[in-house]
Structure formats: structure tokens, C-alpha cells
Enzyme design. Structure first.
Site, PDB file in Angstrom:
ATOM      1  N   ASP A  10      95.093  96.329  29.918  1.00  0.00           N
ATOM      2  CA  ASP A  10      93.881  97.143  29.834  1.00  0.00           C
ATOM      3  C   ASP A  10      94.324  98.588  30.043  1.00  0.00           C
ATOM      4  O   ASP A  10      94.533  99.024  31.179  1.00  0.00           O
ATOM      5  CB  ASP A  10      92.876  96.726  30.916  1.00  0.00           C
ATOM      6  N   GLU A  70      93.873  95.907  24.835  1.00  0.00           N
ATOM      7  CA  GLU A  70      92.481  96.192  24.474  1.00  0.00           C
ATOM      8  C   GLU A  70      92.414  97.425  23.589  1.00  0.00           C
ATOM      9  O   GLU A  70      93.108  98.416  23.824  1.00  0.00           O
ATOM     10  CB  GLU A  70      91.652  96.416  25.740  1.00  0.00           C
ATOM     11  N   ASP A 142      90.350  96.326  36.860  1.00  0.00           N
ATOM     12  CA  ASP A 142      91.294  96.657  35.789  1.00  0.00           C
ATOM     13  C   ASP A 142      92.231  95.480  35.505  1.00  0.00           C
ATOM     14  O   ASP A 142      92.529  95.176  34.349  1.00  0.00           O
ATOM     15  CB  ASP A 142      92.093  97.912  36.139  1.00  0.00           C
TER      16      ASP A 142
END
Length: 180
Positions: A10, A70, A142
Site C-alpha cells: 500500500d 495498490e 496501512d
């Protein structure tokens, strides 16, 4: 049965989350997760270098078979979007330098695959990651997002022998080998 190790990322300039899981058959196992944090007072090149170096270390330590990052969407603030894109680029170059092919998913696709709702909030993602990986507590937001990327990939993503048909049943479509 073959075991596949997946590293989920991420990306973020301030905090880049990571998560490592293994998939054996239909079973998922948690290996590690955490965050690479950069100093907000450091120069941009120094911060990008820290993200790159941190991910290179993770690739060397965990030796994943696959990686997933992502996809970043445009924010209201163009400067923030640019900085986030650069952090994402540093992450991708570290993964590619480690010899990994990199799959990419939007946050909507990840949430849909993990929670069943593409508009789920962070708390819902944390809770489902905890349940799916049998963790004793909710991971950091996260790290949870990174683990969710890895889980989405494991549940029918690219390169796992499940093909585009598996994704179609979850509302995903594939064009030219990429999720759309």
C-alpha cells in the site's frame, strides 16, 4: 500443493504499508506485515530512496513469488497525487529490481474482493484481514491495506492459475491480462 508467497504493498510517501502472506491450495497464512515510514523533514529523493531500500530489503528477506501494489487515484490536490505517484513508482521499481512481476489493483477492487463491498472503510478492511488470516488483533491500517492487496491477489488475481473467469464471478473484468 504448491505454496505461493505474495507481497502486498500500500504505497504512500509518509507511510508505505506491506504485508506478506502464503497461499497453499485455498489456505492463506500470515507471514509478516508492517510499515516503512519516511521522515517528513527529509528531501523527496531521500524519502523515495528509503521506500525503495526498505522494499528491496523485504524482497531479499521474504523472497516473494509475486507482488501486488495498490493503484493510486487522482486526489483533489494535484501535488499530493504527484507525490503519491512517485512513492508508488519507488515501490514498483524496488519490486521489479527484485525480479518480481507486479500486479496492480484499485482500492475498490481490493475492498470488493476482501470485504465484499468496494466502498468499505478502513475499519472493515482491518477486521476482515484479521479474520481471513486468523490474526490475534487488527493490523495497523496501512499494513491491513497491504495485506488486503495480497489477499485479493490470492483470491483470483493474476498468475495464480485461476484465470480471468475467477475474477468475473466477483464482478471484476480482465483486459489484456490486467484487471479493469
Amino acid at each position: 500443493m504448491r505454496t505461493i508467497r505474495i507481497l502486498g504493498i500500500d504505497p504512500g510517501l509518509r507511510i508505505t504499508g506491506f504485508g506478506v502472506i502464503e497461499k497453499t491450495g485455498n489456505k492463506l497464512a500470515y507471514l509478516a506485515s508492517g510499515c516503512i515510514k519516511t521522515d517528513a523533514k527529509a528531501s523527496l529523493p531521500t524519502r523515495l530512496g528509503a521506500i525503495h531500500a526498505g522494499l528491496c530489503e523485504l524482497v531479499a528477506q521474504y523472497r516473494p513469488d509475486q507482488a501486488v501494489v495498490e493503484i493510486v487515484f487522482v486526489n483533489v490536490n494535484p501535488q499530493s497525487t504527484l507525490l503519491l505517484g512517485q512513492a508508488r513508482g519507488a515501490a514498483i521499481t524496488a519490486l521489479v529490481a527484485g525480479g518480481l512481476e507486479v500486479a496492480e489493483y484499485t482500492a475498490l477492487q481490493v475492498k470488493q474482493a476482501v470485504v465484499g463491498n468496494g466502498h468499505a472503510d478502513k475499519t472493515q478492511v482491518q477486521h476482515m484481514v484479521r479474520r481471513l488470516l486468523s490474526l490475534p488483533g487488527d493490523p495497523n491500517p496501512d499494513a491491513a491495506d497491504a495485506l488486503a492487496c495480497a489477499i485479493a491477489h490470492a483470491h483470483g488475481g493474476q498468475g495464480l492459475g485461476q484465470g480471468p473467469g475467477a475474477l468475473a464471478t466477483k464482478g471484476f473484468r480482465v483486459r489484456n491480462g490486467r484487471l479493469i
